[in-house]
Design a protein around this motif. Structure first.
Motif, PDB file in Angstrom:
ATOM      1  N   MET A  99      48.865  35.460  39.860  1.00 26.99           N
ATOM      2  CA  MET A  99      48.884  36.800  40.455  1.00 26.99           C
ATOM      3  C   MET A  99      48.698  37.874  39.386  1.00 26.99           C
ATOM      4  SD  MET A  99      49.502  37.373  43.766  1.00 26.99           S
ATOM      5  CE  MET A  99      50.858  38.410  44.295  1.00 26.99           C
ATOM      6  N   PHE A 100      49.439  37.717  38.281  1.00 25.05           N
ATOM      7  CA  PHE A 100      49.299  38.726  37.233  1.00 25.05           C
ATOM      8  C   PHE A 100      47.934  38.674  36.610  1.00 25.05           C
ATOM      9  CE2 PHE A 100      52.987  41.117  37.036  1.00 25.05           C
ATOM     10  CZ  PHE A 100      54.104  40.324  37.267  1.00 25.05           C
ATOM     11  N   LYS A 101      47.384  37.438  36.518  1.00 23.50           N
ATOM     12  CA  LYS A 101      46.071  37.291  35.890  1.00 23.50           C
ATOM     13  C   LYS A 101      45.029  38.118  36.648  1.00 23.50           C
ATOM     14  CE  LYS A 101      43.145  33.664  35.168  1.00 23.50           C
ATOM     15  NZ  LYS A 101      42.781  32.240  35.006  1.00 23.50           N
ATOM     16  N   VAL A 102      45.051  38.030  37.989  1.00 25.29           N
ATOM     17  CA  VAL A 102      44.027  38.744  38.744  1.00 25.29           C
ATOM     18  C   VAL A 102      44.235  40.252  38.616  1.00 25.29           C
ATOM     19  CG1 VAL A 102      45.173  38.846  41.002  1.00 25.29           C
ATOM     20  CG2 VAL A 102      42.714  38.631  40.872  1.00 25.29           C
ATOM     21  N   PHE A 103      45.497  40.686  38.503  1.00 26.67           N
ATOM     22  CA  PHE A 103      45.788  42.101  38.288  1.00 26.67           C
ATOM     23  C   PHE A 103      45.112  42.574  37.007  1.00 26.67           C
ATOM     24  CE2 PHE A 103      48.537  45.678  39.359  1.00 26.67           C
ATOM     25  CZ  PHE A 103      48.599  46.369  38.166  1.00 26.67           C
ATOM     26  N   ILE A 104      45.342  41.817  35.910  1.00 27.65           N
ATOM     27  CA  ILE A 104      44.743  42.190  34.619  1.00 27.65           C
ATOM     28  C   ILE A 104      43.231  42.170  34.716  1.00 27.65           C
ATOM     29  CG2 ILE A 104      44.635  41.636  32.160  1.00 27.65           C
ATOM     30  CD1 ILE A 104      47.393  42.324  32.807  1.00 27.65           C
ATOM     31  N   GLN A 105      42.701  41.179  35.441  1.00 22.13           N
ATOM     32  CA  GLN A 105      41.238  41.079  35.555  1.00 22.13           C
ATOM     33  C   GLN A 105      40.657  42.300  36.243  1.00 22.13           C
ATOM     34  OE1 GLN A 105      40.779  37.378  37.616  1.00 22.13           O
ATOM     35  NE2 GLN A 105      40.217  36.271  35.748  1.00 22.13           N
ATOM     36  N   VAL A 106      41.292  42.726  37.347  1.00 21.15           N
ATOM     37  CA  VAL A 106      40.779  43.891  38.074  1.00 21.15           C
ATOM     38  C   VAL A 106      40.859  45.119  37.177  1.00 21.15           C
ATOM     39  CG1 VAL A 106      41.131  45.415  40.035  1.00 21.15           C
ATOM     40  CG2 VAL A 106      41.339  42.966  40.342  1.00 21.15           C
ATOM     41  N   VAL A 107      42.001  45.288  36.497  1.00 20.21           N
ATOM     42  CA  VAL A 107      42.169  46.464  35.638  1.00 20.21           C
ATOM     43  C   VAL A 107      41.120  46.482  34.533  1.00 20.21           C
ATOM     44  CG1 VAL A 107      43.688  47.593  33.992  1.00 20.21           C
ATOM     45  CG2 VAL A 107      44.621  46.725  36.123  1.00 20.21           C
ATOM     46  N   SER A 108      40.910  45.326  33.884  1.00 17.13           N
ATOM     47  CA  SER A 108      39.964  45.331  32.763  1.00 17.13           C
ATOM     48  C   SER A 108      38.541  45.531  33.246  1.00 17.13           C
ATOM     49  CB  SER A 108      40.094  44.053  31.936  1.00 17.13           C
ATOM     50  OG  SER A 108      40.048  42.933  32.764  1.00 17.13           O
ATOM     51  N   LYS A 109      38.232  45.018  34.463  1.00 18.80           N
ATOM     52  CA  LYS A 109      36.890  45.260  35.007  1.00 18.80           C
ATOM     53  C   LYS A 109      36.684  46.753  35.253  1.00 18.80           C
ATOM     54  CE  LYS A 109      34.229  44.537  39.221  1.00 18.80           C
ATOM     55  NZ  LYS A 109      34.617  45.802  39.839  1.00 18.80           N
ATOM     56  N   GLU A 110      37.704  47.401  35.811  1.00 20.79           N
ATOM     57  CA  GLU A 110      37.612  48.844  36.052  1.00 20.79           C
ATOM     58  C   GLU A 110      37.405  49.595  34.745  1.00 20.79           C
ATOM     59  OE1 GLU A 110      37.968  50.937  38.972  1.00 20.79           O
ATOM     60  OE2 GLU A 110      37.269  49.004  39.709  1.00 20.79           O
ATOM     61  N   LEU A 111      38.201  49.230  33.721  1.00 18.02           N
ATOM     62  CA  LEU A 111      38.113  49.943  32.440  1.00 18.02           C
ATOM     63  C   LEU A 111      36.741  49.757  31.803  1.00 18.02           C
ATOM     64  CD1 LEU A 111      41.658  49.259  30.936  1.00 18.02           C
ATOM     65  CD2 LEU A 111      40.835  51.277  32.105  1.00 18.02           C
ATOM     66  N   SER A 164      46.584  47.938  44.074  1.00 23.65           N
ATOM     67  CA  SER A 164      47.520  48.441  43.060  1.00 23.65           C
ATOM     68  C   SER A 164      46.866  48.402  41.692  1.00 23.65           C
ATOM     69  CB  SER A 164      48.799  47.600  43.007  1.00 23.65           C
ATOM     70  OG  SER A 164      49.322  47.391  44.267  1.00 23.65           O
ATOM     71  N   ALA A 165      46.156  47.309  41.428  1.00 22.13           N
ATOM     72  CA  ALA A 165      45.471  47.179  40.148  1.00 22.13           C
ATOM     73  C   ALA A 165      44.421  48.271  39.981  1.00 22.13           C
ATOM     74  CB  ALA A 165      44.824  45.797  40.042  1.00 22.13           C
ATOM     75  N   LYS A 166      43.664  48.532  41.042  1.00 21.62           N
ATOM     76  CA  LYS A 166      42.627  49.566  40.963  1.00 21.62           C
ATOM     77  C   LYS A 166      43.238  50.937  40.723  1.00 21.62           C
ATOM     78  CE  LYS A 166      38.737  49.892  42.992  1.00 21.62           C
ATOM     79  NZ  LYS A 166      37.520  49.471  42.347  1.00 21.62           N
ATOM     80  N   VAL A 167      44.331  51.228  41.428  1.00 20.72           N
ATOM     81  CA  VAL A 167      44.962  52.537  41.280  1.00 20.72           C
ATOM     82  C   VAL A 167      45.553  52.667  39.882  1.00 20.72           C
ATOM     83  CG1 VAL A 167      46.812  54.024  42.098  1.00 20.72           C
ATOM     84  CG2 VAL A 167      45.430  52.784  43.727  1.00 20.72           C
ATOM     85  N   PHE A 168      46.143  51.576  39.370  1.00 26.11           N
ATOM     86  CA  PHE A 168      46.692  51.611  38.018  1.00 26.11           C
ATOM     87  C   PHE A 168      45.592  51.895  37.012  1.00 26.11           C
ATOM     88  CE2 PHE A 168      49.586  50.956  34.730  1.00 26.11           C
ATOM     89  CZ  PHE A 168      49.087  50.068  33.791  1.00 26.11           C
ATOM     90  N   ALA A 169      44.452  51.227  37.167  1.00 26.48           N
ATOM     91  CA  ALA A 169      43.327  51.472  36.268  1.00 26.48           C
ATOM     92  C   ALA A 169      42.874  52.923  36.376  1.00 26.48           C
ATOM     93  CB  ALA A 169      42.175  50.534  36.610  1.00 26.48           C
ATOM     94  N   HIS A 170      42.822  53.436  37.607  1.00 30.87           N
ATOM     95  CA  HIS A 170      42.417  54.826  37.815  1.00 30.87           C
ATOM     96  C   HIS A 170      43.364  55.779  37.093  1.00 30.87           C
ATOM     97  CE1 HIS A 170      42.547  58.654  40.117  1.00 30.87           C
ATOM     98  NE2 HIS A 170      41.258  58.547  40.003  1.00 30.87           N
TER      99      HIS A 170
END
Lengths: 68, 222, 250
Positions: free
Chosen positions: B1-13, B96-102
């Motif tokens: 679960m955490f892995k996919v969170f990090i993946q989404v965030v890093s893709k956004e960044l 949540s990951a997308k909003v965090f990246a935003h």
């Protein structure tokens, strides 16, 4: 009655402008709301009626096509 | 679960660093709006210091509003939003990951620029920390609430104007509490209670907003 | 236990039920307005401090109260719509929202007209006025969002979500504005509450509150029926209804 005459009633103890402004705007808003709601109803019913009569005409035309 | 969170965030960044204007525009807007006030109102430092918290917070709000367009719109247009929704992971977690990246890309820059703007507006040094804290807690709340609005309007043509109509009433409590906290700091009073309230709002948003955002996305992308 | 309610999830049944209830609400509205306003405007004694300007209360307070009541109803409907996926509940939101918005507008305008002679200003950032203004924005946001979607099923769902987000936010707004306001304004808090009112002034107010509730019900029912007709216009029961109407008129 709380007022001696119609003149007193309209004057509202000096506050007439504000009281009648409030009541006037309120009733204007309420009436516009009611009129809009009823007009919408009539428009919807009219649209359905028009669509129905259009469908009937199309059906009639299709039936006639076979006979021509 | 955490892995996919990090993946989404890093893709956004990564995506954002390729389109750097998307990050810089809201920050520039923030700086420019705040700079306009001394020019328009007058340079009296006492007056400026008095209204500075409000100016900075309203500017932050407007800059956030400006930045929301890119939150989901690009993904909606090229179809990757739909792909995100089809992934086997809970949509609320992914958003949540997308909003965090935003927030990392918009809230954090605003946060770091704020001391400079505090100097522009002749704020007392005692209030710098209060300003920083309120922005630290408040900007994520703005990101979360704004994401709900964006998710609801992303499929609409004139979504931008509607977004501001939806978002601004929701942001008003944050604005009021934050400026009250900074004013309390200016008078030397404790503002811990107000920060706690803001913190409560943040926690509530973090827990509830992702579900609202996910539900809204399912409405917009169907 | 709730089985008797199930048929009303069908638009046709609800349409007919609404049609049966509508005349009662209209009659109730007319009677309460006539009695309430007649009593309030003509027979209630003038206020000791505010003179005759206090008579604005007979529309201001009912409108403000019913604006809140309307939003609460919308919030409950939104909850029902999202949890049980009942589309009629979403149509309800669309029906009530404009009425609630108009009531909020009335509350604001009559409040300003009352405030000018009493406080000397058309507008002050009093906690109640500010909360009411924000409520109007929330209403307008919901109405605008519903109208922005061309697919009304999606529109209803979006409006439900926004209504619920707004309902969580409204008490927060109210408290934030109360604290903000009392911090800056200090000790002058206007008392507009009714417990300290004489019965001759209070009864017309209660009648008008009921009257505004009846008006809310009547117009909401009317708009609810409109919404049902518009969204179900392709169904046979609607066609039958319209044909009957046309046949009856001819």
């Amino acid at each position: 009655m709380a007022f001696e005459s119609i003149g007193d009633f309209i004057a509202m103890g000096g506050y007439g402008f504000y009281v009648w402004l409030s009541y006037g705007l309120t009733f204007l808003a309420l009436i516009i709301l009611v009129v809009n709601s009823v007009a919408k109803k009539n428009k919807i019913l009219k649209n359905v009626a028009q669509r129905l009569s259009r469908e009937q005409r199309i059906k009639k035309a299709q039936n006639m096509e076979g006979t021509l | 679960m955490f892995k996919v969170f990090i993946q989404v965030v890093s893709k956004e960044l990564k995506g954002a660093f390729r389109r750097q204007s998307d990050i810089l525009n809201p920050v520039w807007f923030f700086i420019i709006v705040v700079t306009l006030f001394p020019l328009g109102i007058g340079t009296d430092p006492i007056l400026l210091a008095r209204i500075a918290p409000g100016i900075i917070w309203v500017a932050a709000l407007l800059a956030a509003l400006l930045s929301f367009e890119r939150l989901f719109k690009d993904d909606f247009i090229d179809g990757s939003l739909e792909q995100l929704m089809l992934m086997p992971h809970p949509l609320s977690w992914l958003v949540s990951a997308k909003v965090f990246a935003h927030w990392l890309l918009t809230g954090l820059p605003i946060l770091f620029v704020s001391p400079l703007l505090a100097v522009f507006l002749a704020m007392e040094p005692t209030t710098y920390f209060a300003l920083f804290l309120t922005l630290l807690i408040g900007t994520p709340i703005l990101s979360l609430l704004g994401a709900i609005g964006v998710a609801l309007t992303v499929g609409l043509r004139k979504g931008g104007i509607l977004l501001s109509l939806i978002m601004l009433p929701l942001s008003i409590p944050i604005l009021i509490f934050s400026t009250m906290a900074i004013d309390a700091a200016a008078y030397g009073q404790s503002y811990l209670g107000l920060l706690a309230l803001l913190g409560a709002m943040l926690v509530t948003s973090i827990t509830l907003a992702p579900f609202a955002i996910a539900a809204s996305l399912r409405v917009s992308v169907s | 236990m709730w089985k008797w309610l199930h048929p009303y999830a069908k638009p046709e049944r609800s349409y007919q039920l609404a049609g049966k209830l509508l005349p009662w609400f209209v009659v109730a509205t007319i009677i309460t307005f006539v009695v309430g306003l007649g009593w309030g405007l003509l027979f209630a004694p003038a206020d000791y401090q505010q003179g005759d300007s206090f008579r604005i209360i007979y529309i201001h307070v009912p409108a403000a109260m019913m604006a809140m009541a309307a939003y609460s109803t919308m919030a409950i409907a939104a909850f029902i719509a999202l949890v049980w996926q009942i589309r009629l509940a979403e149509m309800n939101i669309a029906a009530i929202a404009p009425v609630g918005a108009v009531f909020t507008f009335i509350a604001l305008v009559t409040g300003a007209a009352w405030g000018k002679p009493m406080w000397g200003a058309w507008w002050v950032w009093d906690a109640r006025l500010t909360s009411e203004l924000i409520l109007l924005f929330v209403y307008l946001g919901i109405i605008a969002l519903y109208n922005a979607f061309s697919d009304k099923v999606l529109a209803g769902r979006a409006a439900s979500i926004l209504t619920l987000v707004g309902v969580i936010n409204l008490p927060i707004i109210h408290y934030s504005v109360v604290w903000w306001n009392t911090l800056h304004q200090g000790a002058t808090i206007m008392k507009l509450d009714k417990p300290s009112m004489a019965p001759e002034m209070l009864w017309p107010l209660i009648i008008m509150i009921v009257g505004f509730a009846a008006f809310l019900g009547a117009v909401s029912l009317l708009r609810f029926r409109n919404e049902i007709l518009a969204r179900e216009s392709h169904r046979p029961w609607v066609s039958a209804l319209v044909t009957d109407k046309l046949g009856g008129e001819k």
